[in-house]
Design a protein around this motif. Sequence first.
Motif, PDB file in Angstrom:
ATOM      1  N   ILE A 242       3.076  89.380  85.868  1.00 12.15           N
ATOM      2  CA  ILE A 242       2.552  89.017  84.554  1.00 12.15           C
ATOM      3  C   ILE A 242       2.701  87.520  84.333  1.00 12.15           C
ATOM      4  O   ILE A 242       1.819  86.871  83.789  1.00 12.15           O
ATOM      5  N   HIS A 243       3.818  86.994  84.811  1.00  7.07           N
ATOM      6  CA  HIS A 243       4.041  85.556  84.692  1.00  7.07           C
ATOM      7  C   HIS A 243       2.919  84.786  85.392  1.00  7.07           C
ATOM      8  O   HIS A 243       2.408  83.797  84.868  1.00  7.07           O
ATOM      9  N   LEU A 251      -3.995  85.845  80.951  1.00  9.35           N
ATOM     10  CA  LEU A 251      -3.395  86.957  80.226  1.00  9.35           C
ATOM     11  C   LEU A 251      -4.118  87.233  78.919  1.00  9.35           C
ATOM     12  O   LEU A 251      -4.214  88.349  78.472  1.00  9.35           O
ATOM     13  N   PHE A 252      -4.649  86.214  78.313  1.00 10.78           N
ATOM     14  CA  PHE A 252      -5.057  86.413  76.933  1.00 10.78           C
ATOM     15  C   PHE A 252      -6.410  87.098  76.798  1.00 10.78           C
ATOM     16  O   PHE A 252      -6.705  87.674  75.792  1.00 10.78           O
ATOM     17  N   ASP A 253      -7.203  87.014  77.847  1.00 10.15           N
ATOM     18  CA  ASP A 253      -8.503  87.661  77.737  1.00 10.15           C
ATOM     19  C   ASP A 253      -8.338  89.107  78.173  1.00 10.15           C
ATOM     20  O   ASP A 253      -8.599  89.475  79.298  1.00 10.15           O
ATOM     21  N   TYR A 254      -7.904  89.927  77.225  1.00  8.75           N
ATOM     22  CA  TYR A 254      -7.307  91.204  77.582  1.00  8.75           C
ATOM     23  C   TYR A 254      -8.208  92.125  78.363  1.00  8.75           C
ATOM     24  O   TYR A 254      -7.831  92.718  79.338  1.00  8.75           O
ATOM     25  N   GLY A 255      -9.432  92.269  77.894  1.00 11.15           N
ATOM     26  CA  GLY A 255     -10.288  93.249  78.556  1.00 11.15           C
ATOM     27  C   GLY A 255     -10.690  92.811  79.946  1.00 11.15           C
ATOM     28  O   GLY A 255     -10.730  93.597  80.882  1.00 11.15           O
ATOM     29  N   TRP A 258      -8.011  92.830  83.163  1.00  9.70           N
ATOM     30  CA  TRP A 258      -6.992  93.842  82.892  1.00  9.70           C
ATOM     31  C   TRP A 258      -6.129  94.135  84.097  1.00  9.70           C
ATOM     32  O   TRP A 258      -4.970  94.468  83.980  1.00  9.70           O
ATOM     33  N   TRP A 259      -6.707  94.029  85.297  1.00 15.99           N
ATOM     34  CA  TRP A 259      -5.913  94.411  86.475  1.00 15.99           C
ATOM     35  C   TRP A 259      -4.774  93.433  86.745  1.00 15.99           C
ATOM     36  O   TRP A 259      -3.885  93.703  87.523  1.00 15.99           O
ATOM     37  N   LEU A 260      -4.807  92.291  86.084  1.00 15.43           N
ATOM     38  CA  LEU A 260      -3.741  91.318  86.315  1.00 15.43           C
ATOM     39  C   LEU A 260      -2.469  91.675  85.549  1.00 15.43           C
ATOM     40  O   LEU A 260      -1.376  91.314  85.960  1.00 15.43           O
ATOM     41  N   TRP A 261      -2.649  92.337  84.415  1.00 10.93           N
ATOM     42  CA  TRP A 261      -1.441  92.608  83.637  1.00 10.93           C
ATOM     43  C   TRP A 261      -1.209  94.077  83.353  1.00 10.93           C
ATOM     44  O   TRP A 261      -0.090  94.520  83.179  1.00 10.93           O
TER      45      TRP A 261
ATOM     46  N   LEU B 151       1.539  89.961  72.525  1.00  9.83           N
ATOM     47  CA  LEU B 151       0.216  89.377  72.752  1.00  9.83           C
ATOM     48  C   LEU B 151      -0.882  90.343  72.355  1.00  9.83           C
ATOM     49  O   LEU B 151      -1.887  89.974  71.735  1.00  9.83           O
ATOM     50  N   ILE B 152      -0.684  91.608  72.696  1.00 10.36           N
ATOM     51  CA  ILE B 152      -1.703  92.604  72.374  1.00 10.36           C
ATOM     52  C   ILE B 152      -1.845  92.740  70.859  1.00 10.36           C
ATOM     53  O   ILE B 152      -2.952  92.809  70.327  1.00 10.36           O
TER      54      ILE B 152
END
Lengths: 293, 392, 624, 334, 335
Positions: A242-243, A251-255, A258-261, B151-152
Motif C-alpha cells: 500500500i505504501h 492510492l487516491f483514485d480508488y476505482g 484497485w488492484w494496487l491497494w 482515505l476511503i
Amino acid sequence: MRSLAQHWAIFRESRIGIAGLVVIVCFGVFGMMWPLMFRNVWDPNVYHPVVGFDPTMMHPAAPCRGHLLGTDPIGRDILAQLMFSTGREFLLGVLSAMISVVVGTFIGAMAAYYGGFTDAFFMRLADIVMLFPFVPLLVVVGSLVRLDMFSFAIILGFLEAFGGITIILKAQALQVKVRPYIDAAKVAGGDDLHIIRSHIIPNVLPLSFLYMMFNVTAAILSEATLSFFGVLNIDMSWGMMIHTAETAGYLFDYGRYWWLWLPSGLAITLFCAAFYMVGRGLDEVVNPRLRKR
Amino acid sequence: MRRYVLGRVGQLVITLFIYIALVYFLLQAMPGDISMIYLQNPRIPQAAREELKKQLGLDQPPIVQFLSYIRNFFTGNLGVSFSQYPRPVWDILLERLPRTLVLFITANALSFYVGFMLGRVIAWRRGATVDHAATVVGIAFWTAFYPLLSLILIWLFAYTLKWLPLNQFIEPSLWVYAPWPSNTVFGYMVFGIAVISIAVFAILWSLGRGQRKTGRKIGLAWALSAGVFAAGLGVAASAGMLVYMWDIVRHMVLPVVTLTLINFAGTMLLMRDSMLETVEEDYVMAARAKGLPDAVVRDRYAARNALLPTVTSLVLSLAASMSGGLVTETMFSWPGLGQVLFRSALANDYPLATGALVFTGIFLLIAHFVADMLYAALDPRISYGGEPVAEG
Amino acid sequence: MKVVRYSMTVLLFVAVVFCMGIIGQAAAGGVYEMAIFEDPTTVNVWAALGPDATVWNSFVGYQQSYIGLYGNAAPDYVFCPQAASGMPSRLVEEKMDNKTYYTSVVNIRKELRWSDGKPMTADDVVFSYMAPLALDPNKLGGNWPGNIDPEILAKVEKAGDYSVKFYLTELPGLAQWQYGMLQALILPKAYWDPVVSKALKAADPIKELLAHDPKGEPVAGPWMMERWEKGAFVTHTRNPYYAMTGDTNTFYKNGAFVTENKKTGFRYILGNPIGDIKLAVTEGPYANRLMFRILQNQNAAVLSLISGEVDFILNSLGLQRGFQDQLKKAASVEVVENNVNGFRYMAFNLTKYPFNIKEFRQAVSVLIDREYICERVLQGVAFPQYSVVPPGNAYWFNPNVPMWGKGFTRSQKITEAVRLLKSAGFSWEVEPQVDLAKDRVLRRGRGLIMPNGKKMPSFEFNVMTAGYDPLRYTFGLNIATWMQEVGIPVEVVPTEFNVVISKTDERDFDCFMLGWSLGLYPDHMYWFFHSSQCPAGGFNYEMYSNPDFDKMVEEFLREADMETARRMAFRLQEILADELPYIVIFDTPLIEAYRSDRLAFPYTKTLSGIQYSGGMTSTVKLKN
Amino acid sequence: MDALLKVENFTMHYRTTAGHVKAVDDVTFSLARGQSLGLVGESGCGKTSIAMSIMRLLPYNSEIKSGRVFLGGQDVYSMREEDFRKLRWKEVAMIFQAAMNALNPVYTVGSQITEVILEHEPAASERDARERVAELFCTVGIPEERMDHYPHEYSGGMKQRAVIAMALACSPSLIIADEPTTALDVIVQDKILREMEEIRRKTDMSMIYISHDISVIAEVSDVVGVMYAGKLVEIGPADDIFKRPRHPYTYGLMNAYPSILGEKRDLATIPGEPPNLVFPPEGCRFHPRCDWATDECGTVEPPARYVGPNHSVACYNPFPAPSSGGDRIGVATA
Amino acid sequence: MALLQPDKACEPIVVVRGLTKHFLVGRGFFRKERAWLHAVDDVSFEIARGEVLGLVGESGCGKTTTGRMLVKLTDPTAGCILIDNEDVAAIGGQGMREFRQTVQMIFQDPYESLDPRMTVFDIISEPLNVNHIGTLVNREERVAYMLSRVGITPPDMFFFRFPHELSGGQRQRVAIARALVVNPKFIVADEPTSMLDVSIRTGVMKLLAELQEDFGMSYLYITHDLAVARYLCDRIAVMYLGKIVEMAGAEEVIKNPLHPYTQALISAVPLPDPAIRRDVPNIRGGVSKPIDPPPICRFHPRCPAARSICSDRDYPDLAEVSPGHLVACHILVAR
C-alpha cells in the motif's frame, strides 16, 4: 477445567472462531504456495516480489492472464507480492506474539508469585510502557536501530510483553496463585520454581494463548501502519504494497487502480480479523463465565 | 478520599519522572546530532559548529544535560526546537495541544459511548442476529487498515458526496476574517466541554447519589445540562464565535467518525463480555425476580456494573488513539501532537520529540488519573481508606 | 424528560442551520489558492534564511515578500537587476588604510517603496549587508554565509541616496558575486535596525533576533503577510506600494533580454534585442490575495485540486506519477512536466582498494543500464544522466561528456566492462561469458581477482530502504544484479536515510546511492569533488582527490566572466565523467498540476517547474 | 385446604452441550397459605430449579417438558410475561442463596428496596417507600440509618437481613428462601432462622425453605420434601418425616450426619455418588445406591404413593410404619 | 501439664507455644498509622501422637491461620511450633524436605485444591516427585496403593484422569491420597468435608478416621461444625477471635461446655428433629474483626455473664478447671 478434546468441542461451537481458523488455514496454504510457484511456475526475473519486472507491458498493469492481480507501479506482480508477504506476516505476527506472550507470561507469573519489589517494578514498567504512544515510539526506535521484519517483530514483542499483557497475565496468575492447589503444592514440598513452572504457568497458558491471537492482530496492524509511513526497513509486506501505491500516487483514485491497494488492504483486514476471531472463539473456551449454556 | 487522591498523585509524579528519564535517554541515543541538522550549509566552518554545540549545551556529558533538562522541565522550560529554531518547544506544543484535545476527547467519548450502547444491546440479546452482525462489523472495522479506511471515507463523504469538508481543521476562506486565532476558539471549546461535563456530572451526582433516579429528577438534570449548554452557546454566539465553532465541528466530523469506527468495537466487545458476566450475577437475577422492567434490569443492574471494567479500557483506548493519532492527523490534515512527534523524530529534533513524548505522557497520565477517579466515583466499593463497618 | 431531550436536539439543529447559512456567504474572489504540505516554521526572514531554511518557509515567506539587488529572470534564469537599476560597475582595485579592496558601485531604482509607503534607499541596502556582517553570517547559518560571505565582503558603503559601494577583499567568482552577494535580500532598515541593535546587546544575539516576531514589518516584494493560522493556512495581500508592477521581461529568440517599465521609465537591456520575441512577461501581481492552505498529505492536496479548493500545489518535489493519469483526466486541470536541477548517483569510497581504480568505476558505469531503468522500468518518468550538471541547466550543461556504455546491449556492456577491468589488471576465477549475437549471458563471472592478486572481498552497497524510496531501492537491486553478473561481489544493504547520511558523514562506507538537488550555478563541482572537502564535515564523501582537478575548479570558482566560466565548467564535467567519483545515473522530472480554469501562467516550461518561482504569484493571472 | 401454590407433574430439562439435563422430573406438590415447606436434597438435585420455575425465572436453555404451576390459582406459565412480571415480588418473593451477591453493589441498600416498592405500587411516593423501608429494617433488626449505606459496608449477616427485608417489601404471600443461611456461621444462622420464622408466623405468609442441611429444614418447616436427582422422593409433614422416614434416601440422609445430641454413634453411609442427570439410571434413580433395591427398582420408576396423611413416597419398598420400624429411626431424641 | 511426659512414645508430636499471627491491614501510600489484625493471638496447645485435636470456631476466628502456620504456609509473628521435636521456624534446606514428609495438609475445597491441568497420577505423586522419593516405578506402586487405600479402585483406571473427570468425593479422596502418600506423621485437615454433599461427606469422614487409626497419624482437624468435631476428634479446642477459649476432651466439650461462647455455639446448632425446640443462644451482638484489640477478654462484649473484672483485667489465660478441661475465663476460673 477440561481436556483438549473438550476445549476443541467448545471452540467448535463458536462459529466466529471456526470462521477465523478457516481463514487462517487458507492464508497458510496461500503463503506456502509461494515457494512452489516461484520455483516451478514463475520466472523469477518477472515474478520476484521485490526486484521482479515484466518488460512486456506498461505498469501498473491491470489484472490479466500473466498477472492475475496486475502489477505495481514498478512492474512487480501483485499476486507474487501478496503470496510472498503472507509468509512474512505469519512470521512477524506469530513471532512477536510468541515473544510477547512467553515473556509476558513469565514476568506475569513471577510478579504475581513473588509480589513485592518484583511486582512493583514490572507493574510500574508496564504502566510506563503503556504510556508510550506505540507508533511514534517505533518511529524513534526505527531511527535508532535498523528495523527489518525480524527485529521489528522482536521489539514489538517485547513492547507488548512489558506493557498491557503483563498486567493481564499477572492478574490471571494472581488468581491462580491464591488457589488452594498452590498451597497444596507448597505443602507437598515444591519450591518456587516448581510451583511457577508446574502450576502457575500451565494455568495461565490458556489466557496467554488467547492474548497471543490478539497480539498477532496488533503486530500486523502496527507493521502495516509503520510501513505505510515508510519508516521500516522491510522490502515487502502488505503494508509496503500500500505504501508503494501511496508514494507513487496511485492510492487516491480508488476505482481505477484497485488492484494496487484492495488485495493487500483486504488481506490485512482478513488476516487480522481471522486471528482476532480465533481469539474470540478461544475466549469462550478460556473464559467459562462467558460460556454458560 | 483526599488521602487516596494524594496517593494517586504521588504515584503519578514518580511514574512521570521515570517516564521522562526513559524518553530522554532513548532519544539521546538517536543517531545524528544537532550540528548536522542545524547547520546544513557546507560553508560553516567547523569552529562555528563547535561553538554552536557549546551554546546548546551539547558538549556536556549526558547526565549533566539530563539534570539540566529535568531542572528546566520543572520550571516549564522544555528547551528550544532544532527544526524550528529558536522557537521554544513549549510554545509549539501549546499550539498543538487544544486541537489534539478537542479531536481526541470527542472521538474517544463518542466511540466509548457507541461501544457502550451497542455492547449493552448485543450482550442483552446474546446470540441474536444483531449480536452476530455487530460483532462481525465491529471486528471488521477494528482490524481495518486505518489509513486506507480514512482515505476511503474522505473519498466517499468529502470528495464524492461533498457532505463534509475535504480536510484540514478549519476553512481558510472563512477564517481569514476571524477576529481570533483558531486556538482561542479551540481553547473555548475545551473549556466548554470541561464545564459542561463537570456540570452534568455534578448535577447527576448531587441529585441521584445512592437513590433511585426518578423521571422527574433525570428530567431536571437534563434540563439543567441543556441550560448550561445553551448558556455556553449563548456566550459563544454573543461573542460571534459560534460560526467558527461550527466550522471546527464540521471539520471534526470525518476524523471523529473514522476514529469512532476504528475504536468502538474495542469497547463494544469488552462491554459485551463484561455484561455477559454481570448478567450471570445474582443481583441481576434478583432484579428480575423483583419484577423490575426489562430495561431497568438491563441498564441499572447489568450494564451499570459492566461499565466498571470498561472504564479502564477508556484509558487504554486513549493511549491507542494517541498512537493512531499520527495516522488521523496526517490523513485529515489535522496538525496536532502526533504530527509534531512524528516529524520531529524524523528530523532528529530531539528537544521537540522529547517534549512531545513527555507531553503525550502527561496527557495520558492525567487520563489515567481521571479514569481512576471516575472508577472510584462509579464504584462505591472502592474505599478511600477505612474499614468496613463491623456487624451490628 | 424526553421533551427536554427533544428540545435540545431541535435547538442544536437550529444552531446548525443558522451556522451553515453564515458559512455559505464566505467566499472571496481574486484569491490565488495554493496547497503546501507543511506548516512554515517561521516568518522571520532572518530565521527563514538561516537555521530554518525549509522550502516551505521560502514559499510562504521571503520568496513572496522580498527582493534583492539582482535576481534570475525565469523561465531562462537570466541574471538581471531587481532593485538595482543596472549592472554593477566593474570591480576595480582600490587602496584604503593600507589594504587593497576591489570595489563596485550599484545604483538602485529610485521608485522603489516599502509597503508602508516609505522609499527604499541606499541606507536599507547598506543595512541589509552590514547588519548580517555584524552578526556573523556563519553563525546565522543557512543561506547567510552564501549570500554575505564574510571572507570576501569587507563592507558596503552608501555612495549616494540611491547607490551603494561594495568593498571586497579579493576578486570574487561568479558564485560569490553575481550568484551570491548581489542576490542577497534587502531588509527594511527602519524596522530591523532597532531589533538588531537590541539583539546585539543580548547574551545570544542570534537567538534573540531569530525569535523576533516580525509583526508589521514593511516589505518591498509584491506580497505582504496577512495572517498565519498555524497548521491551517497563510495568507498574503498585495503590497500597494510594489514598484515593479508593470515591469515587463522580454526574452528574445537570439538570447537577448529586456526589462522595462513603461510607467516608471526603467529599462535594462542584455544582448541585442532584435528579432523574434520568445516570451514577454509582465509583472503583476494580478491577484488580490494569496492563500496557502496547509494540507498534510498528497492525497488531500490532489483531491482539493480536483475539487477546485486549491488552484495549484506548491511542492518542491512535485507530484507523484500515479496522480498524472487522474489529473489529466480531470476537467480544468493542467499537468506540466519540467526538468529538475539535480541527479541521483552512486559513489564508491575512493580511499578503499580497488574502488580507487578508475577502470573499476568505469566498468561499473558501463554496466549500469540507465536507459533500461528509465525507459523500461520507469517508463519515461526518469531520464538518464551522465554529467554532474543536469541537462536542464542548459547554460552550464556539457552534452559531450563521455557516456559509458550508452546504447550498448546487455552483452556488449558486459564485454566492455570485462575489457576495462582486464585493462586495469583484474582477472577472474571464472570469467563471465556472453553470446553477443543472441545477447545472452552464458556464464556469470565468479571470483574477481584484483590487480594486487587478491580475491576481491564482498562489499556493501547502501541503498535506501524500500520504505523510504521503493524506486531507488529497486534500482539498487538492479545495479547490484548487473555487477554480480560480471563477478563483482557486491551485497545490497537497504539502509535508512539517516544512517546513510551519517555513514557518509563519517566516511564509513563502501558504496552508496544518494541524490542531490542543485543551485543554478554549478559550484557544486567544487563542494563535491575538491580535496579540501575530504575531511569530515566536508562534502567530498567519496574522498576524491585530484590535484589537477582541484586547481581547475578553484580557478573556475574565481572566474568572474560568464563565458570563460562556462568553458571551464565544460572541461570539469568531462574530467568528472571520465574519472567517475560520482557515477551519475538519472533524475526524475518534476510533475506539477494547476487549475487551468482559474489560472493563466505566462509560461509553464521552466527548469524545476512553477514551484521554483514560488508559484509565480506575481505574474499569474486569475481567470474569474 | 386452600392451596396457595400448586406444582403439578412439573418436568423441566436444561439443554447443554452434553445433552439434556433432566433437572426436574415429574414433581408434584402443593403448599397452603401460612404453611412452610422445606425442600431438602443434595446439590444438583433440582431444588433451586423448582424455585426458579415458580418464579418463572428459568434460564434460556431450560425447557419445560410438562406440568403446570399455579400460584394463587393462576397458571404461572399461561400468563403474559409482562403480567407476571408485575405479579412477581407482590405475590412471590425470594431470598437468594448468596445474599452478598443478591444486592447490586453500586446502589445503596435502601434504594434497592424503595425501587421495588415504587415499581409495584405506583401510587406510593418516594417518601412513603422510604418510610416502609425504615419499618422493614426495624423488623429485621437493622438500624434504620443503614439504609443509605452500600452493600459492601454491610456484614454477611446484615446483608442477609437486608435481603429478607427486601423480600418482605411488598408483603408477598409466598417467600422462597433458597439456602438462606448457608454462608453464615451457626450463631448468626440461628438468629436469622428464628427471625424469619417469627415474621412468617406474624404475617401468615407461606414460605419455601430450600436447603441441603436437613437440620435447618427440620427446625423451620411444617412440611418437608426430600429431593433426589430431580425427583421429589418423599414429602410429608415434618414430624412424620423425621420420626418415620419412609424412603431409604431420606433415612440415609438423616443418619449420615453426626449430631451433638445423645451419645456418639456410628454413621450410616450412602454408598456411591449422585447420578449424572443427563443419563439418569433406569427405574428408581436412587436404586444403584440403595441397600434395599430390588430388580423392580432398576426397571420401572416407582410412582409416588401415600403412606400416611399428606405423606407420600416414591419407593417400591418404603420402610414400614413405625410399629415395626422403630429401630431404624436414626435420630435419637433427647 | 498432664500431657507432657518424659516418655518418648507419649511425647506430643506437636507442641505450640504462644503462637501469634498479626496481619497488616489497610496500609496506604501516605498512611502513617498501621492497623494490625490479630488473627491468632498467643495460642498454645499440644497434640499427642495418634491424637486428633479438633479446632472449632466461626469463620474468621483464626483456626485456618493456625493450621497454615503449622504446615509452614504462613510464618508466625511470634511463638514457637515444635513438630516431632523440630522447631518449625528453623527448618530449611534438607530439613524442609523431611518436614514436608512429616507434616501434610488436606484442604477444604476439593474443586480448587487439585490443579486442573494435572492428572490424578501427577497430583498424587507430586510430593514424591518434588522430594525426590523413589523411582518412577516405586512411585507408581505407591500411588496405586494410596488410591486403593482411599477407595478409588481400580487405581490404574484413574491414573490419567483429570480432576474435572472426577466427582467431588473422589476428588477429596485424591487430595487425601496426596497428603498421605509420603507417610506423614501429622496432618492438618482444614474442613475437609464441609464442601461435600451430605451423602458423600460421611464416607470421607469415615475414611479419615479409618486412615488415622491405620497409619497412627495425628490430626489437627479444623472445622466450624461441632458435630463433626465430636465425631472425629479426641479433644476439641474452641477458638474465638484468635484465642482458644476452651479446650477439653470431645465429649466433655459437647456435654459440659463451660465457656459462655462454647455454650452459645452448641445451643445454636440446628437439630434434625422438629420435635425439639432449642433454647435461644445466650449471646449478644455479632462478631467484629480483632483489629488492634485491647488486651482484655475478647468475648466479654457479647458475654451474658460479663462483669467488670472482664474488662479490667488482661486476657484470661487458659486454666484447667477440671482434669484436662481448660477454659479461658476470669469468672469461671475465679469461681
